[in-house]
Design a protein around this motif. Structure first.
Motif, short mmCIF file in Angstrom:
data_model
loop_
_atom_site.label_atom_id
_atom_site.label_comp_id
_atom_site.label_asym_id
_atom_site.label_seq_id
_atom_site.Cartn_x
_atom_site.Cartn_y
_atom_site.Cartn_z
N LEU A 1 2.99 33.58 -9.80
CA LEU A 1 1.72 32.84 -9.78
C LEU A 1 2.05 31.59 -9.11
N TYR A 2 1.82 31.01 -7.66
CA TYR A 2 1.89 29.64 -7.21
C TYR A 2 1.14 28.57 -7.58
N ILE A 3 2.29 27.71 -8.77
CA ILE A 3 1.48 25.65 -8.50
C ILE A 3 1.58 24.60 -7.77
N THR A 4 0.47 24.10 -7.03
CA THR A 4 0.60 23.06 -6.63
C THR A 4 -0.27 21.99 -6.98
N GLN A 5 -0.14 21.33 -6.42
CA GLN A 5 0.05 19.25 -6.64
C GLN A 5 -2.17 19.54 -5.78
N GLY A 6 -2.55 19.01 -6.39
CA GLY A 6 -4.05 18.11 -5.84
C GLY A 6 -3.94 16.78 -5.29
N TYR A 7 -4.78 16.66 -4.65
CA TYR A 7 -5.01 14.93 -4.03
C TYR A 7 -4.05 14.44 -3.07
N ILE A 8 -2.57 14.51 -3.94
CA ILE A 8 -1.57 13.89 -2.52
C ILE A 8 -0.90 14.84 -1.83
N CYS A 9 -0.62 14.12 -0.58
CA CYS A 9 -0.35 14.47 0.73
C CYS A 9 0.35 14.04 1.53
N ARG A 10 0.73 13.92 2.76
CA ARG A 10 1.30 13.00 3.64
C ARG A 10 0.72 12.85 5.07
N ASN A 11 0.73 11.42 5.07
CA ASN A 11 0.02 11.24 6.19
C ASN A 11 0.62 11.98 7.61
N ALA A 12 -0.07 11.20 9.47
CA ALA A 12 0.33 11.39 9.76
C ALA A 12 1.94 11.00 10.49
N TYR A 13 1.91 9.68 9.29
CA TYR A 13 3.57 9.41 9.93
C TYR A 13 4.96 10.17 8.89
N GLY A 14 4.68 10.86 8.04
CA GLY A 14 4.50 11.65 6.83
C GLY A 14 5.64 10.83 5.69
N GLU A 15 4.36 9.66 6.03
CA GLU A 15 4.09 8.88 4.19
C GLU A 15 3.39 9.26 3.38
N ILE A 16 3.90 9.42 2.33
CA ILE A 16 2.82 9.72 1.10
C ILE A 16 2.08 8.79 0.60
N ASP A 17 0.25 10.04 0.51
CA ASP A 17 -0.41 9.57 1.05
C ASP A 17 -1.16 10.52 -0.55
N LEU B 1 0.72 -1.11 -0.17
CA LEU B 1 0.11 -0.02 0.06
C LEU B 1 1.20 1.38 0.05
N PHE B 2 2.09 1.51 0.69
CA PHE B 2 2.98 2.45 0.52
C PHE B 2 3.57 2.85 -0.50
N GLU B 3 4.26 1.86 -1.61
CA GLU B 3 4.75 2.23 -2.49
C GLU B 3 3.70 2.65 -3.61
N GLU B 4 2.00 2.33 -3.28
CA GLU B 4 1.08 2.76 -4.52
C GLU B 4 0.74 3.63 -4.67
N LYS B 5 0.76 4.30 -3.15
CA LYS B 5 0.84 5.71 -2.99
C LYS B 5 1.63 6.55 -3.34
N VAL B 6 2.98 5.65 -3.02
CA VAL B 6 3.84 6.54 -3.99
C VAL B 6 3.82 6.96 -5.66
N VAL B 7 3.15 5.73 -6.40
CA VAL B 7 2.79 5.53 -7.92
C VAL B 7 2.04 6.37 -7.83
N LEU C 1 3.25 18.30 -1.03
CA LEU C 1 3.71 17.27 0.29
C LEU C 1 4.53 17.84 1.18
N ASP C 2 4.78 19.14 0.93
CA ASP C 2 5.51 19.96 2.23
C ASP C 2 4.43 20.85 2.82
N TYR C 3 3.26 20.27 2.58
CA TYR C 3 2.64 20.85 3.65
C TYR C 3 0.94 20.64 3.97
N MET C 4 0.59 19.91 2.63
CA MET C 4 -0.41 19.29 2.58
C MET C 4 -0.40 17.70 3.41
N ARG C 5 -1.24 17.94 4.95
CA ARG C 5 -1.04 16.80 5.85
C ARG C 5 -2.66 16.19 6.38
#
Ligand code: ADP
Ligand code: ASP
Ligand code: MG
Length: 438
Positions: A174-190, A107-113, A142-146
């Motif tokens: 202009l600021y460009i950022t990603q929708g959808y992606i974030c990190r979880n409480a443990y800092g992993e990509i989610d 699941l962890f690798e899937e979130k990264v993909v 990934l630096d702010y959405m958690r």
């Protein structure tokens, strides 16, 4: 400052990206992008092959997708310098995805993909804007959405980090950022679930106290019924936050179910706009209520209804508590509830623990389950002292068997439970009767 979110179709080709670039230059704003259309689905497919330990299957899709992106690069950029930069960007993401074909896949690798789609689209857009001479800056989600330990967004963290990132880049146009992606409480990509870029936009809007949140998509706002299955739908120009939240929750795909809440809590208007027709007025979602109007219909599929009938009855203290506790014990949310003197009916859309729930409920009464049902939700000014509104809804459904009706839970909606096989004709009948004077 405004927050503008562009969905997958809006950035689905090189030409679309150029059109979006034209729309976003001007005043300083935050632009949230989805992955190019089809990309997240392909990444899901790649992950599926990797779960099944079939690296060849995964590689075939990876190669196809990478080729497609190389084509977009040729079309999007005009200078060799930027074509080169973009090719390197794409190469690095696909090489990274390929590393997952060689190792254990969880699941962890899937979130990264799954995160790569938004990382690529925002990187490409930022390079294109730079090539056009716009001083845009990438603000990495990934630096702010958690999310926190309950997998809910953490507004305090998001605000603190995002405000700092914006301040560090205050010279940007202009600021460009990603929708959808974030990190979880443990800092992993989610991620914030499929379609979650809308949610990203409203969380960002709430964090910076935006003047407006705009959701740009491929249709001119919220239609009064599902345009994919009903004929003769038309855009609704104004919705209250609660009305929009009900429609999103009950299946209006144009909005992610959770996207309205952060905007509502911070009283930030949300505008739904059409990238293909930027001058169309779209839909404004705000605190304003339009009195005396039924606004729109939506439908939520894959619903199961459960009836618990008890000889010893409902009014017996604690009956409803025991029933609700059973669902709570299995972390299964209830959508609709109707009661009578001898029983209660509820609906759920998560069937994971259905068997255990039914088993436990048998302690309290006779249990009947109906599967493959649909909740139809009619939204508008449905305050109980408005005379005749619910009657018009029931009248529209006169030829459709209705399993449950829920009215009075809020001032904004009536919900009806029907069989999936009746969905199309029920939605069409509601549109014809409520909106098209047929
Ligand atoms: P995006 O990729 O921009 O996020 P989505 O595909 O998630 O776009 O949402 C837009 C689509 O939602 C429309 O193309 C339309 O088919 C569908 N849709 C479903 N119900 C409605 C509705 N009530 N009003 C408008 N669009 C709807
Ligand atoms: N790209 C993600 C998806 O396809 C998120 C989004 O588009 O909102 O679900
Ligand atoms: Mg969407």
């Amino acid at each position: 400052m405004k927050v503008l979110k562009f969905g997958g179709t809006s950035v689905g080709s090189a030409q679309r990206m150029k059109d979006v670039a034209k729309l976003i230059t001007g005043d300083r704003k935050i632009v949230v992008l989805s992955a190019m259309s089809g990309t997240t689905n392909s990444l899901v497919e790649i992950s599926d092959y990797l779960y099944k330990k079939n690296p060849d299957g995964a590689n075939e899709i990876i190669n196809k997708l990478a080729m497609k992106y190389m084509g977009h690069v040729e079309e999007l950029y005009s200078t060799e310098e930027y074509k080169q930069k973009a090719k390197e960007l794409i190469k690095s993401h696909f090489e990274y995805i390929r590393t997952f074909t060689k190792d254990l896949f969880t699941l962890f690798e899937e979130k990264v993909v799954l995160a790569q789609g938004e990382l690529i689209s925002t990187g490409m857009m930022n390079l294109y804007l730079n090539e056009c001479g716009v001083k845009s800056v990438l603000i990495p989600a990934l630096d702010y959405m958690r999310t926190d330990k309950n997998a809910e967004p953490d507004p305090v963290y998001i605000k603190e980090k995002l405000v700092k990132l914006l301040a560090d880049n205050k010279d940007a146009d202009l600021y460009i950022t990603q929708g959808y992606i974030c990190r979880n409480a443990y800092g992993e990509i989610d991620n914030l679930q499929r379609g979650g870029s809308d949610y990203s936009a409203s969380l960002i809007g709430a964090a910076i106290g935006a003047e407006e949140i705009q959701i740009w998509t491929d249709i001119d706002g919220m239609h009064n019924n599902d345009p994919r299955i009903v004929q003769g739908t038309s855009p609704v120009r104004q919705l209250h936050f609660e009305e929009a939240a009900e429609l999103a929750y009950f299946g209006a795909k144009i909005l992610h179910p959770t996207c309205i809440l952060p905007a509502k809590l911070n009283n930030i208007p949300v505008r739904l706009l059409n990238t293909m027709q930027p001058d169309a007025p779209g839909t404004l979602i705000s605190n304003a209520i339009e009195k005396g109007k039924i606004k729109a219909v939506a439908a939520k599929d894959n619903i199961t209804s459960i009836k618990i009938k008890s000889g010893r009855m409902l009014l017996a203290t604690g009956f409803l508590r025991k029933v609700f506790e059973t669902f709570e014990n299995y972390q299964t949310p209830i959508d609709m509830v109707t009661t009578s003197e001898v029983g209660v009916s509820v609906t759920i859309d998560n069937r994971k623990h259905l068997e255990e729930i039914v088993d436990d409920l048998k302690k309290y009464g006779t249990v009947t389950v109906d599967e493959d049902m649909v909740i139809v939700c009619v939204v508008g000014d449905l305050e109980w002292d408005n005379i005749g509104f619910e009657a018009r809804i029931v009248q529209a459904m006169k030829d459709v068997p209705v399993r449950m009706i829920s009215y009075g839970g809020s001032n904004y909606n009536v919900s009806l439970l029907i069989k999936a096989s009746d969905k199309q004709r029920a939605l069409q009948a509601l549109s014809d009767h409520l909106f098209n004077n047929k």
